[in-house]
Write a protein that holds these residues in place. Structure first.
Motif, short mmCIF file in Angstrom:
data_model
loop_
_atom_site.label_atom_id
_atom_site.label_comp_id
_atom_site.label_asym_id
_atom_site.label_seq_id
_atom_site.Cartn_x
_atom_site.Cartn_y
_atom_site.Cartn_z
N LEU A 11 -7.06 -9.68 -1.79
CA LEU A 11 -7.38 -10.75 -1.15
C LEU A 11 -6.21 -11.42 -0.45
N MET A 12 -6.07 -11.50 0.94
CA MET A 12 -5.03 -12.49 1.45
C MET A 12 -5.68 -13.55 2.52
N GLN A 13 -4.97 -14.41 2.65
CA GLN A 13 -5.43 -15.27 3.70
C GLN A 13 -4.96 -14.92 5.23
N PRO A 14 -5.52 -15.23 6.25
CA PRO A 14 -5.00 -14.69 7.45
C PRO A 14 -3.60 -15.23 7.69
N GLY A 15 -2.69 -14.50 8.40
CA GLY A 15 -1.35 -14.78 8.50
C GLY A 15 -0.43 -14.32 7.29
N GLY A 16 -0.90 -14.01 6.30
CA GLY A 16 -0.46 -13.65 5.02
C GLY A 16 0.25 -12.30 5.14
N SER A 17 0.71 -11.92 4.06
CA SER A 17 1.55 -10.53 4.20
C SER A 17 1.05 -9.68 2.76
N LEU A 18 1.01 -8.60 3.00
CA LEU A 18 0.57 -7.67 1.67
C LEU A 18 1.21 -6.40 1.80
N GLY A 19 1.66 -5.78 0.49
CA GLY A 19 2.12 -4.47 0.72
C GLY A 19 1.34 -3.31 0.11
N LEU A 20 1.30 -2.31 0.48
CA LEU A 20 0.62 -0.99 -0.33
C LEU A 20 1.74 0.16 -0.67
N SER A 21 1.30 1.02 -1.60
CA SER A 21 2.13 2.01 -1.92
C SER A 21 1.38 3.02 -2.28
N CYS A 22 1.74 4.53 -2.03
CA CYS A 22 0.87 5.49 -2.42
C CYS A 22 2.07 6.56 -2.68
N ALA A 23 1.67 7.03 -4.19
CA ALA A 23 2.66 7.98 -4.69
C ALA A 23 1.76 9.42 -5.08
N ALA A 24 2.39 10.26 -4.55
CA ALA A 24 1.93 11.62 -4.54
C ALA A 24 2.52 12.33 -5.99
N SER A 25 1.55 12.98 -6.57
CA SER A 25 2.21 13.73 -7.71
C SER A 25 1.35 15.20 -7.79
N GLY A 26 2.04 15.92 -8.58
CA GLY A 26 1.39 17.36 -8.93
C GLY A 26 2.18 18.36 -8.41
N SER A 27 1.57 19.44 -8.07
CA SER A 27 2.44 20.80 -7.72
C SER A 27 2.83 20.63 -6.04
N ILE A 28 4.05 19.82 -6.04
CA ILE A 28 4.71 19.50 -4.60
C ILE A 28 5.73 20.33 -4.46
N PHE A 29 5.95 20.98 -3.28
CA PHE A 29 7.51 21.50 -2.83
C PHE A 29 7.96 20.49 -1.82
N SER A 30 7.26 19.92 -1.04
CA SER A 30 7.61 19.08 0.06
C SER A 30 6.31 18.41 0.61
N ILE A 31 6.60 17.34 1.25
CA ILE A 31 5.66 16.44 1.95
C ILE A 31 6.07 16.43 3.43
N ASN A 32 5.38 16.78 4.34
CA ASN A 32 5.41 16.43 5.78
C ASN A 32 5.05 15.14 5.96
N THR A 33 4.27 14.79 6.84
CA THR A 33 3.73 13.61 7.52
C THR A 33 2.97 12.99 6.35
N MET A 34 3.09 11.69 6.33
CA MET A 34 2.45 10.82 5.48
C MET A 34 1.64 9.62 6.23
N GLY A 35 0.49 8.91 5.98
CA GLY A 35 0.24 7.91 6.87
C GLY A 35 -0.76 7.16 6.12
N TRP A 36 -1.09 6.16 6.75
CA TRP A 36 -2.27 5.17 6.32
C TRP A 36 -3.46 5.05 7.51
N TYR A 37 -4.59 5.06 6.90
CA TYR A 37 -5.64 4.82 7.60
C TYR A 37 -6.62 3.90 7.15
#
Length: 120
Positions: A11-37
């Motif tokens: 929860l954040m008030q209008p005008g405030g700031s917030l940060g998100l993170s997303c970590a990938a794990s598993g059988s990964i050789f490489s990661i192309n495009t990453m995004g947020w929706y």
């Protein structure tokens, strides 16, 4: 198997700031495009921002200048810094990644989503 785990949100008030993170794990050789929706209440999931493996970024017009997407390839992690938040940006935010697995197949993977509520 590959998975994305999101952190942040809340929860954040209008005008405030917030940060998100997303970590990938598993059988990964490489990661192309990453995004947020984001999926606002009663609406379809929509693009917020993407970043390529070469750090080329793309934003939906409504967040340009306020949101910043970045990634740490060593940590297989993508971030979204959201500033000057607006109530209409209340949504479940999903991380997305196009991953090349160690078996050299490509997978499009989604995170479980994290809720961001912008309200006074």
């Amino acid at each position: 198997q590959v998975q994305l785990v999101e952190l942040g949100g809340g929860l954040m008030q209008p005008g405030g700031s917030l940060g998100l993170s997303c970590a990938a794990s598993g059988s990964i050789f490489s990661i192309n495009t990453m995004g947020w929706y984001g999926r606002a209440p009663g609406k379809q999931r929509e693009l917020v921002a993407t970043i390529t493996s070469g750090d080329r970024t793309n934003y939906v017009d409504s967040v340009k200048g306020r949101f910043t997407i970045s990634r740490d390839n060593a940590k297989n992690t993508v971030y979204l810094q959201m500033n000057s938040l607006k109530p209409e940006e209340t949504a479940v935010y999903y991380c997305n990644a196009l991953i090349r697995t160690e078996r050299y197949s490509y997978l499009e993977v989604w995170g479980q989503g994290t809720l961001v509520t912008v309200s006074s």
